[in-house]
Design an enzyme around this catalytic site. Structure first.
Site, PDB file in Angstrom:
ATOM      1  N   ARG A  85       5.242   5.453   1.967  1.00  0.00           N
ATOM      2  CA  ARG A  85       4.323   6.560   2.240  1.00  0.00           C
ATOM      3  C   ARG A  85       4.344   6.862   3.725  1.00  0.00           C
ATOM      4  NH1 ARG A  85      -1.453   4.957   0.435  1.00  0.00           N
ATOM      5  NH2 ARG A  85      -1.870   7.101   1.100  1.00  0.00           N
ATOM      6  N   LYS A  87       0.823  -1.222   0.000  1.00  0.00           N
ATOM      7  CA  LYS A  87       0.000   0.000   0.000  1.00  0.00           C
ATOM      8  C   LYS A  87       0.855   1.269   0.000  1.00  0.00           C
ATOM      9  CE  LYS A  87      -3.469  -0.371  -0.577  1.00  0.00           C
ATOM     10  NZ  LYS A  87      -4.045  -0.678  -1.921  1.00  0.00           N
ATOM     11  N   GLY A  88       2.036   1.134  -0.558  1.00  0.00           N
ATOM     12  CA  GLY A  88       2.909   2.307  -0.671  1.00  0.00           C
ATOM     13  C   GLY A  88       2.868   2.935  -2.043  1.00  0.00           C
ATOM     14  N   ARG A 124      -8.843   4.501  -3.286  1.00  0.00           N
ATOM     15  CA  ARG A 124     -10.089   4.473  -2.532  1.00  0.00           C
ATOM     16  C   ARG A 124     -10.007   5.382  -1.313  1.00  0.00           C
ATOM     17  NH1 ARG A 124     -10.523  -2.081  -2.770  1.00  0.00           N
ATOM     18  NH2 ARG A 124     -11.963  -2.274  -4.514  1.00  0.00           N
ATOM     19  N   ALA A 125     -11.146   5.934  -0.945  1.00  0.00           N
ATOM     20  CA  ALA A 125     -11.202   6.812   0.219  1.00  0.00           C
ATOM     21  C   ALA A 125     -10.964   6.019   1.493  1.00  0.00           C
ATOM     22  CB  ALA A 125     -12.558   7.510   0.281  1.00  0.00           C
ATOM     23  N   SER A 183      -4.580   2.747   4.526  1.00  0.00           N
ATOM     24  CA  SER A 183      -4.723   2.117   3.209  1.00  0.00           C
ATOM     25  C   SER A 183      -4.731   0.607   3.324  1.00  0.00           C
ATOM     26  CB  SER A 183      -3.586   2.563   2.282  1.00  0.00           C
ATOM     27  OG  SER A 183      -3.700   3.909   1.938  1.00  0.00           O
ATOM     28  N   ARG A 220       2.126  -0.638  -7.343  1.00  0.00           N
ATOM     29  CA  ARG A 220       1.503  -0.834  -8.648  1.00  0.00           C
ATOM     30  C   ARG A 220       1.651   0.424  -9.504  1.00  0.00           C
ATOM     31  NH1 ARG A 220       1.006  -4.163 -12.396  1.00  0.00           N
ATOM     32  NH2 ARG A 220       0.625  -5.722 -10.767  1.00  0.00           N
TER      33      ARG A 220
END
Length: 314
Positions: A154, A71-72, A279-280, A162, A75
């Site tokens: 991040r 989740k950093g 996504r929020a 995230s 992709r």
């Protein structure tokens, strides 16, 4: 003559000398031993480039791995890097070094997961779980001691949110209930530091493990927060780190107001990341966010000292 024949017979029937250490008779131990030797040999020479196509392309071991973090923005980084004509990227997360079932398949299996590439191209794969897996650095090192590694990070607190969001939506798609984020973050009225998502954000702990095997100049850290806000400068740095000719430019990126993040433009064709990206995050009480920021303050400081660089994190 009789004495000579007697000596020959004695020589033939003489028992074999028993080694001082017991021989390996376990299939598992033998397999691991062979694998280690194979990895060492392959780090110096790729003996698996067999299926060369008529056009000169073949599958080969990656020269660069995006090792994380989950989740950093791995992709996004891979998709942006794929804009370069000298990059051949694996489409899926391979999980070779962190999943035992995959690792036991050996290097030929690993190569088979790679895309076809030309001799001048750099093959890249990304598996975000590599960064936080304790056994991966040594395994990568045994394969290729000069591997160029990309790590995108991040703000640790944002990464935790995230992380939760991804798992939450995965459950929602399967129509399975999932607890609120507060149920994971709070335990007995305090921050639950045993929550796995929090552990994954303790970057300095995982970085220490990688630095046991790779010098810092072999690991390029991409600022994931800056990549979201202004991707081109970060990709320029990656090009320089990989010694690629400057082929990606600012016109390859455009801001999609509907999605709320940058998309890619390649030879007139426009494409955005999957709808699951961007996504929020769930709404979290201010006091809980402050708890997260407070908890990560010291770990972040240790990470900055470890890599000789600071990031604009809380």
């Amino acid at each position: 003559m009789a004495a000579f024949l007697l000596g020959a017979v004695l020589l033939i029937v003489q028992p074999q000398i028993v080694p001082s250490t017991p021989a390996i008779n376990s299939k598992a131990e033998t397999s691991q031993s062979v694998q280690r030797e194979l990895l060492k040999k392959t780090s110096q020479k790729n003996d698996f480039k067999e299926n060369i196509h008529s056009n000169g392309s073949c599958r080969q071991l990656p020269q660069t791995i995006i090792i994380g973090v989950r989740k950093g923005g791995t992709r996004a980084l891979l998709e942006m890097l794929s804009l370069h004509p000298d990059i051949a990227a694996a489409e899926t997360e391979v999980h070779f070094f962190d999943w035992e079932d995959h690792y036991r398949n050996g290097l030929q299996w690993y190569i088979n997961q790679m895309p076809l590439s030309y001799p001048h191209q750099i093959t890249v794969e990304k598996t975000p779980a590599y960064f936080t897996s304790p056994k991966v650095p040594e395994r990568v090192y045994n394969m290729n001691q000069s591997m160029r590694l990309l790590l995108i990070l991040r703000d640790p607190s944002e990464r935790v949110l995230s992380d939760y969001t991804q798992v939450f939506y995965n459950h929602m798609q399967k129509h399975k209930p999932y607890p609120s984020i507060e149920q994971f973050l709070i335990k007995d009225g305090e921050l639950n530091v045993d929550y796995k998502a929090i552990n994954r954000s303790l970057y300095y702990i995982h970085m220490q493990n990688w630095l046991k095997y790779f010098p810092l100049d072999c690991i390029h850290i991409v600022d994931g927060d800056k990549l979201i806000k202004d991707p081109f400068p970060e990709i320029e740095k990656v090009e320089r780190f990989l010694k690629l000719s400057p082929q990606i430019n600012a016109s390859n990126f455009y801001f999609n107001k509907t999605k709320g993040f940058y998309c890619l433009r390649d030879s007139g064709r426009e494409r955005c990341l999957h709808e699951s990206k961007g996504r929020a995050h769930p709404q979290v009480d201010t006091w809980l966010l402050e708890k997260l920021h407070e908890y990560f303050h010291e770990p972040n400081k240790k990470f900055f000292e470890l890599v000789g660089r600071t990031f604009d994190w809380h």
